[in-house]
Design a protein around this motif. Structure first.
Motif, PDB file in Angstrom:
ATOM      1  N   THR A  44      36.157  14.879  -0.133  1.00  0.00           N
ATOM      2  CA  THR A  44      35.542  15.659   0.943  1.00  0.00           C
ATOM      3  C   THR A  44      35.758  17.158   0.775  1.00  0.00           C
ATOM      4  O   THR A  44      35.119  17.944   1.452  1.00  0.00           O
ATOM      5  CB  THR A  44      36.088  15.222   2.318  1.00  0.00           C
ATOM      6  OG1 THR A  44      37.509  15.366   2.311  1.00  0.00           O
ATOM      7  CG2 THR A  44      35.704  13.784   2.607  1.00  0.00           C
ATOM      8  N   GLY A  45      36.625  17.561  -0.112  1.00  0.00           N
ATOM      9  CA  GLY A  45      36.862  18.984  -0.353  1.00  0.00           C
ATOM     10  C   GLY A  45      35.987  19.493  -1.484  1.00  0.00           C
ATOM     11  O   GLY A  45      34.879  19.004  -1.724  1.00  0.00           O
ATOM     12  N   ARG A  46      36.503  20.451  -2.212  1.00  0.00           N
ATOM     13  CA  ARG A  46      35.739  21.094  -3.290  1.00  0.00           C
ATOM     14  C   ARG A  46      36.165  20.611  -4.680  1.00  0.00           C
ATOM     15  O   ARG A  46      35.793  21.203  -5.680  1.00  0.00           O
ATOM     16  CB  ARG A  46      35.899  22.607  -3.175  1.00  0.00           C
ATOM     17  CG  ARG A  46      35.301  23.138  -1.852  1.00  0.00           C
ATOM     18  CD  ARG A  46      35.319  24.638  -1.762  1.00  0.00           C
ATOM     19  NE  ARG A  46      34.589  25.316  -2.804  1.00  0.00           N
ATOM     20  CZ  ARG A  46      33.272  25.531  -2.820  1.00  0.00           C
ATOM     21  NH1 ARG A  46      32.522  25.099  -1.841  1.00  0.00           N
ATOM     22  NH2 ARG A  46      32.705  26.188  -3.818  1.00  0.00           N
ATOM     23  N   THR A  47      36.914  19.523  -4.736  1.00  0.00           N
ATOM     24  CA  THR A  47      37.414  19.047  -6.025  1.00  0.00           C
ATOM     25  C   THR A  47      36.284  18.759  -6.999  1.00  0.00           C
ATOM     26  O   THR A  47      36.319  19.190  -8.155  1.00  0.00           O
ATOM     27  CB  THR A  47      38.289  17.795  -5.841  1.00  0.00           C
ATOM     28  OG1 THR A  47      39.376  18.132  -4.963  1.00  0.00           O
ATOM     29  CG2 THR A  47      38.847  17.309  -7.162  1.00  0.00           C
ATOM     30  N   GLY A  48      35.258  18.030  -6.557  1.00  0.00           N
ATOM     31  CA  GLY A  48      34.131  17.710  -7.438  1.00  0.00           C
ATOM     32  C   GLY A  48      33.415  18.962  -7.918  1.00  0.00           C
ATOM     33  O   GLY A  48      33.076  19.083  -9.092  1.00  0.00           O
ATOM     34  N   ILE A  49      33.208  19.902  -7.006  1.00  0.00           N
ATOM     35  CA  ILE A  49      32.550  21.168  -7.360  1.00  0.00           C
ATOM     36  C   ILE A  49      33.383  21.909  -8.393  1.00  0.00           C
ATOM     37  O   ILE A  49      32.857  22.379  -9.409  1.00  0.00           O
ATOM     38  CB  ILE A  49      32.329  22.041  -6.113  1.00  0.00           C
ATOM     39  CG1 ILE A  49      31.306  21.370  -5.186  1.00  0.00           C
ATOM     40  CG2 ILE A  49      31.893  23.452  -6.488  1.00  0.00           C
ATOM     41  CD1 ILE A  49      31.236  21.984  -3.795  1.00  0.00           C
ATOM     42  N   ARG A  50      34.677  21.994  -8.165  1.00  0.00           N
ATOM     43  CA  ARG A  50      35.561  22.694  -9.113  1.00  0.00           C
ATOM     44  C   ARG A  50      35.548  22.021 -10.470  1.00  0.00           C
ATOM     45  O   ARG A  50      35.511  22.683 -11.514  1.00  0.00           O
ATOM     46  CB  ARG A  50      36.977  22.768  -8.554  1.00  0.00           C
ATOM     47  CG  ARG A  50      37.111  23.714  -7.366  1.00  0.00           C
ATOM     48  CD  ARG A  50      38.545  23.845  -6.873  1.00  0.00           C
ATOM     49  NE  ARG A  50      39.429  24.209  -7.959  1.00  0.00           N
ATOM     50  CZ  ARG A  50      40.662  23.697  -8.121  1.00  0.00           C
ATOM     51  NH1 ARG A  50      41.147  22.835  -7.264  1.00  0.00           N
ATOM     52  NH2 ARG A  50      41.404  24.076  -9.128  1.00  0.00           N
ATOM     53  N   MET A  51      35.584  20.679 -10.482  1.00  0.00           N
ATOM     54  CA  MET A  51      35.596  19.967 -11.757  1.00  0.00           C
ATOM     55  C   MET A  51      34.283  20.198 -12.505  1.00  0.00           C
ATOM     56  O   MET A  51      34.301  20.518 -13.703  1.00  0.00           O
ATOM     57  CB  MET A  51      35.813  18.468 -11.538  1.00  0.00           C
ATOM     58  CG  MET A  51      35.795  17.680 -12.835  1.00  0.00           C
ATOM     59  SD  MET A  51      36.319  15.970 -12.650  1.00  0.00           S
ATOM     60  CE  MET A  51      34.966  15.275 -11.706  1.00  0.00           C
ATOM     61  N   PHE A  52      33.151  20.078 -11.821  1.00  0.00           N
ATOM     62  CA  PHE A  52      31.871  20.273 -12.490  1.00  0.00           C
ATOM     63  C   PHE A  52      31.704  21.709 -12.982  1.00  0.00           C
ATOM     64  O   PHE A  52      31.124  21.936 -14.042  1.00  0.00           O
ATOM     65  CB  PHE A  52      30.710  19.842 -11.588  1.00  0.00           C
ATOM     66  CG  PHE A  52      30.398  18.377 -11.710  1.00  0.00           C
ATOM     67  CD1 PHE A  52      29.298  17.951 -12.437  1.00  0.00           C
ATOM     68  CD2 PHE A  52      31.216  17.426 -11.126  1.00  0.00           C
ATOM     69  CE1 PHE A  52      29.013  16.601 -12.568  1.00  0.00           C
ATOM     70  CE2 PHE A  52      30.945  16.081 -11.244  1.00  0.00           C
ATOM     71  CZ  PHE A  52      29.839  15.647 -11.963  1.00  0.00           C
ATOM     72  N   ARG A  53      32.207  22.653 -12.256  1.00  0.00           N
ATOM     73  CA  ARG A  53      32.140  24.046 -12.737  1.00  0.00           C
ATOM     74  C   ARG A  53      33.021  24.236 -13.969  1.00  0.00           C
ATOM     75  O   ARG A  53      32.654  24.967 -14.894  1.00  0.00           O
ATOM     76  CB  ARG A  53      32.500  25.011 -11.611  1.00  0.00           C
ATOM     77  CG  ARG A  53      31.363  25.124 -10.604  1.00  0.00           C
ATOM     78  CD  ARG A  53      31.572  26.220  -9.614  1.00  0.00           C
ATOM     79  NE  ARG A  53      30.368  26.380  -8.799  1.00  0.00           N
ATOM     80  CZ  ARG A  53      30.372  26.787  -7.550  1.00  0.00           C
ATOM     81  NH1 ARG A  53      31.495  27.104  -6.951  1.00  0.00           N
ATOM     82  NH2 ARG A  53      29.236  26.890  -6.880  1.00  0.00           N
ATOM     83  N   PHE A  54      34.178  23.602 -13.983  1.00  0.00           N
ATOM     84  CA  PHE A  54      35.040  23.657 -15.164  1.00  0.00           C
ATOM     85  C   PHE A  54      34.301  23.050 -16.358  1.00  0.00           C
ATOM     86  O   PHE A  54      34.300  23.617 -17.458  1.00  0.00           O
ATOM     87  CB  PHE A  54      36.351  22.906 -14.904  1.00  0.00           C
ATOM     88  CG  PHE A  54      37.312  22.969 -16.061  1.00  0.00           C
ATOM     89  CD1 PHE A  54      38.304  23.936 -16.096  1.00  0.00           C
ATOM     90  CD2 PHE A  54      37.223  22.068 -17.114  1.00  0.00           C
ATOM     91  CE1 PHE A  54      39.184  24.001 -17.176  1.00  0.00           C
ATOM     92  CE2 PHE A  54      38.090  22.125 -18.189  1.00  0.00           C
ATOM     93  CZ  PHE A  54      39.075  23.091 -18.218  1.00  0.00           C
ATOM     94  N   VAL A  55      33.669  21.884 -16.138  1.00  0.00           N
ATOM     95  CA  VAL A  55      32.911  21.240 -17.209  1.00  0.00           C
ATOM     96  C   VAL A  55      31.801  22.169 -17.695  1.00  0.00           C
ATOM     97  O   VAL A  55      31.614  22.351 -18.903  1.00  0.00           O
ATOM     98  CB  VAL A  55      32.326  19.889 -16.737  1.00  0.00           C
ATOM     99  CG1 VAL A  55      31.360  19.320 -17.767  1.00  0.00           C
ATOM    100  CG2 VAL A  55      33.437  18.893 -16.427  1.00  0.00           C
ATOM    101  N   GLU A  56      31.065  22.760 -16.765  1.00  0.00           N
ATOM    102  CA  GLU A  56      29.966  23.646 -17.158  1.00  0.00           C
ATOM    103  C   GLU A  56      30.455  24.810 -18.007  1.00  0.00           C
ATOM    104  O   GLU A  56      29.835  25.153 -19.024  1.00  0.00           O
ATOM    105  CB  GLU A  56      29.240  24.180 -15.927  1.00  0.00           C
ATOM    106  CG  GLU A  56      28.048  25.040 -16.285  1.00  0.00           C
ATOM    107  CD  GLU A  56      27.192  25.420 -15.101  1.00  0.00           C
ATOM    108  OE1 GLU A  56      26.317  26.293 -15.283  1.00  0.00           O
ATOM    109  OE2 GLU A  56      27.371  24.854 -14.004  1.00  0.00           O
ATOM    110  N   ASP A  57      31.555  25.417 -17.623  1.00  0.00           N
ATOM    111  CA  ASP A  57      32.110  26.518 -18.416  1.00  0.00           C
ATOM    112  C   ASP A  57      32.439  26.048 -19.834  1.00  0.00           C
ATOM    113  O   ASP A  57      32.168  26.756 -20.813  1.00  0.00           O
ATOM    114  CB  ASP A  57      33.359  27.095 -17.752  1.00  0.00           C
ATOM    115  CG  ASP A  57      33.059  27.887 -16.494  1.00  0.00           C
ATOM    116  OD1 ASP A  57      31.881  28.236 -16.250  1.00  0.00           O
ATOM    117  OD2 ASP A  57      34.021  28.148 -15.726  1.00  0.00           O
ATOM    118  N   GLU A  58      33.021  24.848 -19.949  1.00  0.00           N
ATOM    119  CA  GLU A  58      33.374  24.315 -21.261  1.00  0.00           C
ATOM    120  C   GLU A  58      32.124  24.009 -22.085  1.00  0.00           C
ATOM    121  O   GLU A  58      32.066  24.299 -23.284  1.00  0.00           O
ATOM    122  CB  GLU A  58      34.230  23.052 -21.116  1.00  0.00           C
ATOM    123  CG  GLU A  58      34.649  22.428 -22.423  1.00  0.00           C
ATOM    124  CD  GLU A  58      35.532  23.307 -23.301  1.00  0.00           C
ATOM    125  OE1 GLU A  58      35.638  22.994 -24.507  1.00  0.00           O
ATOM    126  OE2 GLU A  58      36.121  24.298 -22.821  1.00  0.00           O
TER     127      GLU A  58
END
Length: 150
Positions: free
Chosen positions: A97-111
Protein backbone atom coordinates in the motif's frame (compact mmCIF):
# COMPACT_ATOMS: atom_id res chain seq x y z
CA UNK A 1 15.01 1.21 5.89
CA UNK A 2 14.19 -0.44 2.57
CA UNK A 3 16.99 -0.63 0.03
CA UNK A 4 17.21 -2.06 -3.49
CA UNK A 5 20.24 -3.62 -5.12
CA UNK A 6 21.24 -5.86 -7.99
CA UNK A 7 22.08 -9.25 -6.48
CA UNK A 8 23.27 -12.51 -7.98
CA UNK A 9 20.84 -15.40 -8.38
CA UNK A 10 23.48 -17.79 -7.04
CA UNK A 11 23.81 -15.72 -3.88
CA UNK A 12 20.11 -15.26 -3.08
CA UNK A 13 18.22 -18.26 -4.48
CA UNK A 14 18.06 -20.28 -1.24
CA UNK A 15 17.03 -17.19 0.71
CA UNK A 16 14.47 -16.24 -1.94
CA UNK A 17 12.80 -19.67 -2.19
CA UNK A 18 10.34 -19.22 0.73
CA UNK A 19 9.06 -15.98 -0.83
CA UNK A 20 8.82 -17.66 -4.24
CA UNK A 21 6.69 -20.39 -2.64
CA UNK A 22 4.49 -17.78 -0.93
CA UNK A 23 4.11 -15.92 -4.22
CA UNK A 24 3.31 -19.16 -6.09
CA UNK A 25 0.54 -19.90 -3.58
CA UNK A 26 -0.87 -16.42 -3.98
CA UNK A 27 -0.96 -15.96 -7.78
CA UNK A 28 -0.08 -19.09 -9.74
CA UNK A 29 -2.71 -20.67 -11.95
CA UNK A 30 -0.35 -23.65 -12.05
CA UNK A 31 -1.15 -24.39 -8.41
CA UNK A 32 -4.85 -24.61 -9.27
CA UNK A 33 -3.97 -27.39 -11.74
CA UNK A 34 -1.65 -29.37 -9.47
CA UNK A 35 1.58 -28.20 -11.11
CA UNK A 36 4.19 -27.68 -8.38
CA UNK A 37 6.68 -24.85 -8.22
CA UNK A 38 9.91 -26.30 -9.59
CA UNK A 39 12.24 -23.58 -10.95
CA UNK A 40 14.74 -24.57 -13.63
CA UNK A 41 17.67 -23.47 -11.50
CA UNK A 42 20.20 -24.52 -14.13
CA UNK A 43 18.63 -22.12 -16.66
CA UNK A 44 18.73 -19.22 -14.21
CA UNK A 45 22.39 -20.04 -13.49
CA UNK A 46 23.17 -20.14 -17.22
CA UNK A 47 21.43 -16.80 -17.78
CA UNK A 48 23.28 -15.36 -14.82
CA UNK A 49 26.53 -16.58 -16.39
CA UNK A 50 25.75 -15.06 -19.79
CA UNK A 51 24.70 -11.74 -18.23
CA UNK A 52 21.07 -11.76 -19.37
CA UNK A 53 19.50 -12.33 -15.94
CA UNK A 54 18.82 -9.28 -13.76
CA UNK A 55 17.65 -9.66 -10.18
CA UNK A 56 16.66 -6.60 -8.19
CA UNK A 57 16.28 -7.43 -4.52
CA UNK A 58 14.58 -5.20 -1.98
CA UNK A 59 15.71 -5.65 1.61
CA UNK A 60 14.49 -4.29 4.89
CA UNK A 61 16.56 -4.99 8.01
CA UNK A 62 18.57 -7.46 5.89
CA UNK A 63 15.52 -9.52 4.89
CA UNK A 64 14.23 -9.85 1.33
CA UNK A 65 10.84 -8.13 1.10
CA UNK A 66 10.60 -7.48 -2.66
CA UNK A 67 12.11 -8.70 -5.90
CA UNK A 68 12.00 -8.10 -9.63
CA UNK A 69 13.48 -10.72 -11.94
CA UNK A 70 13.86 -10.19 -15.68
CA UNK A 71 15.90 -11.11 -18.72
CA UNK A 72 17.70 -8.69 -21.03
CA UNK A 73 18.45 -9.64 -24.62
CA UNK A 74 17.89 -8.33 -28.14
CA UNK A 75 14.35 -8.94 -29.36
CA UNK A 76 14.12 -12.10 -31.47
CA UNK A 77 12.34 -10.10 -34.19
CA UNK A 78 14.24 -6.86 -33.53
CA UNK A 79 17.97 -7.53 -33.27
CA UNK A 80 18.80 -3.86 -32.66
CA UNK A 81 16.31 -3.48 -29.78
CA UNK A 82 17.70 -4.53 -26.42
CA UNK A 83 14.60 -5.73 -24.57
CA UNK A 84 13.76 -6.44 -20.95
CA UNK A 85 11.38 -9.38 -20.69
CA UNK A 86 9.68 -9.97 -17.34
CA UNK A 87 9.98 -13.11 -15.29
CA UNK A 88 8.40 -12.29 -11.93
CA UNK A 89 8.05 -9.51 -9.38
CA UNK A 90 6.85 -9.46 -5.79
CA UNK A 91 6.36 -7.05 -2.92
CA UNK A 92 5.54 -8.43 0.51
CA UNK A 93 1.79 -7.90 1.12
CA UNK A 94 2.21 -5.51 4.06
CA UNK A 95 4.34 -3.19 1.89
CA UNK A 96 2.00 -3.04 -1.11
CA UNK A 97 0.00 0.00 0.00
CA UNK A 98 3.00 2.32 0.22
CA UNK A 99 5.53 3.33 -2.41
CA UNK A 100 7.62 0.16 -2.32
CA UNK A 101 6.50 -1.04 -5.76
CA UNK A 102 7.04 2.41 -7.27
CA UNK A 103 10.52 2.63 -5.75
CA UNK A 104 11.44 -0.85 -6.95
CA UNK A 105 10.24 -0.22 -10.50
CA UNK A 106 12.09 3.08 -10.64
CA UNK A 107 15.25 1.33 -9.45
CA UNK A 108 14.75 -1.29 -12.18
CA UNK A 109 14.20 1.42 -14.80
CA UNK A 110 17.40 3.20 -13.83
CA UNK A 111 19.31 -0.08 -14.13
CA UNK A 112 17.76 -0.90 -17.49
CA UNK A 113 18.63 2.55 -18.84
CA UNK A 114 22.19 2.10 -17.55
CA UNK A 115 22.40 -1.17 -19.51
CA UNK A 116 21.05 0.39 -22.71
CA UNK A 117 17.66 -1.34 -22.74
CA UNK A 118 15.22 0.22 -25.24
CA UNK A 119 12.01 -1.76 -24.59
CA UNK A 120 10.70 -2.96 -21.23
CA UNK A 121 7.68 -5.25 -21.00
CA UNK A 122 5.76 -6.02 -17.78
CA UNK A 123 2.59 -7.89 -16.97
CA UNK A 124 0.24 -8.72 -14.15
CA UNK A 125 -2.36 -11.35 -13.40
CA UNK A 126 -5.96 -10.20 -13.79
CA UNK A 127 -6.76 -11.56 -10.31
CA UNK A 128 -3.80 -9.56 -8.91
CA UNK A 129 -3.93 -6.52 -11.14
CA UNK A 130 -0.94 -4.16 -11.05
CA UNK A 131 -2.21 -1.98 -13.93
CA UNK A 132 -2.55 1.11 -11.73
CA UNK A 133 1.13 0.85 -10.79
CA UNK A 134 2.12 0.39 -14.44
CA UNK A 135 0.02 3.34 -15.61
CA UNK A 136 1.48 5.50 -12.82
CA UNK A 137 4.95 4.59 -14.09
CA UNK A 138 4.01 5.52 -17.71
CA UNK A 139 3.72 2.01 -19.14
CA UNK A 140 1.23 1.62 -22.00
CA UNK A 141 -0.97 -1.47 -22.36
CA UNK A 142 -0.20 -3.25 -25.63
CA UNK A 143 -1.32 -6.86 -25.32
CA UNK A 144 -3.58 -9.19 -23.35
CA UNK A 145 -2.40 -12.75 -22.73
CA UNK A 146 -4.79 -15.66 -22.47
CA UNK A 147 -4.19 -19.18 -21.24
CA UNK A 148 -6.00 -22.49 -21.68
CA UNK A 149 -5.19 -25.50 -19.55
CA UNK A 150 -5.30 -28.79 -21.47
Amino acid sequence: MLTFAIERFSDVYAELMPLLEQHYGEISTHAEHGVPLSPMVEVYRAREADGSLVMVIGREAGQIVAYFVCFIAPGLHYRSCLTCSPDIFFVRPDLRTGRTGIRMFRFVEDELRRRGVKRWAVGSKLKHDASALFRYLDFEPVETTYEKWL
